[in-house]
Design a protein around this motif. Structure first.
Motif, PDB file in Angstrom:
ATOM      1  N   GLU A   1      -5.071  -5.553  -4.403  1.00 40.57           N
ATOM      2  CA  GLU A   1      -6.221  -4.857  -4.985  1.00 40.57           C
ATOM      3  C   GLU A   1      -7.553  -5.457  -4.534  1.00 40.57           C
ATOM      4  OE1 GLU A   1      -8.042  -3.260  -9.217  1.00 40.57           O
ATOM      5  OE2 GLU A   1      -6.308  -4.578  -9.252  1.00 40.57           O
ATOM      6  N   LEU A   2      -7.645  -6.765  -4.430  1.00 38.60           N
ATOM      7  CA  LEU A   2      -8.890  -7.394  -3.989  1.00 38.60           C
ATOM      8  C   LEU A   2      -9.273  -6.931  -2.579  1.00 38.60           C
ATOM      9  CD1 LEU A   2     -11.183  -9.342  -4.591  1.00 38.60           C
ATOM     10  CD2 LEU A   2      -9.729 -11.191  -3.717  1.00 38.60           C
ATOM     11  N   SER A   3      -8.290  -6.853  -1.692  1.00 36.37           N
ATOM     12  CA  SER A   3      -8.557  -6.378  -0.327  1.00 36.37           C
ATOM     13  C   SER A   3      -9.024  -4.928  -0.338  1.00 36.37           C
ATOM     14  CB  SER A   3      -7.311  -6.514   0.542  1.00 36.37           C
ATOM     15  OG  SER A   3      -6.972  -7.867   0.704  1.00 36.37           O
ATOM     16  N   PHE A   4      -8.398  -4.099  -1.183  1.00 34.11           N
ATOM     17  CA  PHE A   4      -8.826  -2.709  -1.281  1.00 34.11           C
ATOM     18  C   PHE A   4     -10.261  -2.613  -1.780  1.00 34.11           C
ATOM     19  CE2 PHE A   4      -9.526   0.901  -4.172  1.00 34.11           C
ATOM     20  CZ  PHE A   4      -9.597   1.909  -3.214  1.00 34.11           C
ATOM     21  N   ARG A   5     -10.589  -3.353  -2.831  1.00 40.75           N
ATOM     22  CA  ARG A   5     -11.952  -3.305  -3.391  1.00 40.75           C
ATOM     23  C   ARG A   5     -12.980  -3.786  -2.379  1.00 40.75           C
ATOM     24  NH1 ARG A   5     -11.196   0.371  -6.968  1.00 40.75           N
ATOM     25  NH2 ARG A   5      -9.605  -0.188  -8.464  1.00 40.75           N
TER      26      ARG A   5
ATOM     27  N   THR B   1      -3.424   3.459  -2.340  1.00 41.40           N
ATOM     28  CA  THR B   1      -1.973   3.523  -2.432  1.00 41.40           C
ATOM     29  C   THR B   1      -1.407   2.151  -2.099  1.00 41.40           C
ATOM     30  OG1 THR B   1      -1.702   4.262  -0.135  1.00 41.40           O
ATOM     31  CG2 THR B   1      -1.941   5.973  -1.811  1.00 41.40           C
ATOM     32  N   THR B   2      -0.290   1.818  -2.717  1.00 41.61           N
ATOM     33  CA  THR B   2       0.277   0.482  -2.531  1.00 41.61           C
ATOM     34  C   THR B   2       1.650   0.490  -1.868  1.00 41.61           C
ATOM     35  OG1 THR B   2       1.207   0.500  -4.756  1.00 41.61           O
ATOM     36  CG2 THR B   2      -1.007  -0.435  -4.503  1.00 41.61           C
ATOM     37  N   SER B   3       2.155   1.668  -1.549  1.00 41.24           N
ATOM     38  CA  SER B   3       3.460   1.761  -0.877  1.00 41.24           C
ATOM     39  C   SER B   3       3.450   2.972   0.054  1.00 41.24           C
ATOM     40  CB  SER B   3       4.598   1.908  -1.894  1.00 41.24           C
ATOM     41  OG  SER B   3       4.534   3.180  -2.516  1.00 41.24           O
ATOM     42  N   ILE B   4       4.408   2.991   0.947  1.00 44.49           N
ATOM     43  CA  ILE B   4       4.515   4.115   1.868  1.00 44.49           C
ATOM     44  C   ILE B   4       4.790   5.411   1.115  1.00 44.49           C
ATOM     45  CG2 ILE B   4       5.901   5.081   3.753  1.00 44.49           C
ATOM     46  CD1 ILE B   4       6.057   2.221   4.888  1.00 44.49           C
ATOM     47  N   ASP B   5       5.638   5.363   0.096  1.00 47.20           N
ATOM     48  CA  ASP B   5       5.916   6.570  -0.693  1.00 47.20           C
ATOM     49  C   ASP B   5       4.651   7.105  -1.368  1.00 47.20           C
ATOM     50  OD1 ASP B   5       8.600   6.626   0.004  1.00 47.20           O
ATOM     51  OD2 ASP B   5       9.256   5.559  -1.800  1.00 47.20           O
ATOM     52  N   GLU B   6       3.842   6.210  -1.945  1.00 44.75           N
ATOM     53  CA  GLU B   6       2.578   6.634  -2.559  1.00 44.75           C
ATOM     54  C   GLU B   6       1.635   7.228  -1.517  1.00 44.75           C
ATOM     55  OE1 GLU B   6       0.551   3.602  -4.749  1.00 44.75           O
ATOM     56  OE2 GLU B   6       2.248   3.216  -6.063  1.00 44.75           O
ATOM     57  N   ALA B   7       1.574   6.596  -0.355  1.00 42.60           N
ATOM     58  CA  ALA B   7       0.699   7.082   0.713  1.00 42.60           C
ATOM     59  C   ALA B   7       1.124   8.475   1.179  1.00 42.60           C
ATOM     60  CB  ALA B   7       0.696   6.106   1.888  1.00 42.60           C
TER      61      ALA B   7
ATOM     62  N   PHE C   1      -6.878   3.704   6.163  1.00 44.07           N
ATOM     63  CA  PHE C   1      -6.796   2.284   6.474  1.00 44.07           C
ATOM     64  C   PHE C   1      -5.404   1.845   6.041  1.00 44.07           C
ATOM     65  CE2 PHE C   1     -11.356   2.878   6.063  1.00 44.07           C
ATOM     66  CZ  PHE C   1     -11.853   2.144   7.128  1.00 44.07           C
ATOM     67  N   ILE C   2      -4.648   1.275   6.979  1.00 51.54           N
ATOM     68  CA  ILE C   2      -3.252   0.953   6.710  1.00 51.54           C
ATOM     69  C   ILE C   2      -3.027  -0.549   6.900  1.00 51.54           C
ATOM     70  CG2 ILE C   2      -0.863   1.379   7.394  1.00 51.54           C
ATOM     71  CD1 ILE C   2      -1.832   4.111   8.474  1.00 51.54           C
ATOM     72  N   ASP C   3      -2.539  -1.193   5.847  1.00 49.79           N
ATOM     73  CA  ASP C   3      -2.188  -2.607   5.899  1.00 49.79           C
ATOM     74  C   ASP C   3      -0.851  -2.742   6.621  1.00 49.79           C
ATOM     75  OD1 ASP C   3      -1.890  -5.320   5.447  1.00 49.79           O
ATOM     76  OD2 ASP C   3      -1.530  -5.122   3.302  1.00 49.79           O
ATOM     77  N   TYR C   4      -0.782  -3.676   7.532  1.00 49.84           N
ATOM     78  CA  TYR C   4       0.455  -3.896   8.284  1.00 49.84           C
ATOM     79  C   TYR C   4       1.493  -4.633   7.440  1.00 49.84           C
ATOM     80  CZ  TYR C   4       3.646  -6.048  11.595  1.00 49.84           C
ATOM     81  OH  TYR C   4       4.776  -6.471  12.233  1.00 49.84           O
ATOM     82  N   ASP C   5       1.060  -5.637   6.701  1.00 52.12           N
ATOM     83  CA  ASP C   5       1.978  -6.521   5.985  1.00 52.12           C
ATOM     84  C   ASP C   5       2.008  -6.167   4.502  1.00 52.12           C
ATOM     85  OD1 ASP C   5       3.688  -8.621   5.430  1.00 52.12           O
ATOM     86  OD2 ASP C   5       2.060 -10.087   5.254  1.00 52.12           O
TER      87      ASP C   5
END
Length: 82
Positions: A26-30, A49-55, A68-72
């Motif tokens: 969440e901190l990175s998203f904010r 979104t926090t998971s591929i399913d949510e995305a 914007f997609i986080d790799y890890d």
């Protein structure tokens, strides 16, 4: 301003820009949200979104202009969304 954001701005100057972030922290998203809002100075609508399913669900129900997609992610790889 980053070129990817400039391209989206040029395409949709009269409506809010929809941005989806696939990020499990969440901190990175904010931080991303504040940075984009400060740099672009535009009306943006963010979807976190926090998971591929949510995305995938977000992409199906919303018209998203920029992702914007986080790799890890926790147990997932952001590239799997692509």
């Amino acid at each position: 301003m980053p070129a990817a954001i400039s391209a989206v701005i040029d395409e949709a100057p009269t409506r809010p820009i929809s941005i989806m972030s696939l990020e499990d922290d969440e901190l990175s998203f904010r931080l991303l949200q504040r940075t984009v809002m400060r740099e672009a100075c535009l009306d943006c609508k963010f979807f976190w979104t926090t998971s591929i399913d949510e995305a995938l669900a977000c992409l199906q129900r919303e018209q998203v202009n920029l992702c914007f997609i986080d790799y890890d992610l926790n147990g997932e790889n952001g590239f799997d969304l692509l």
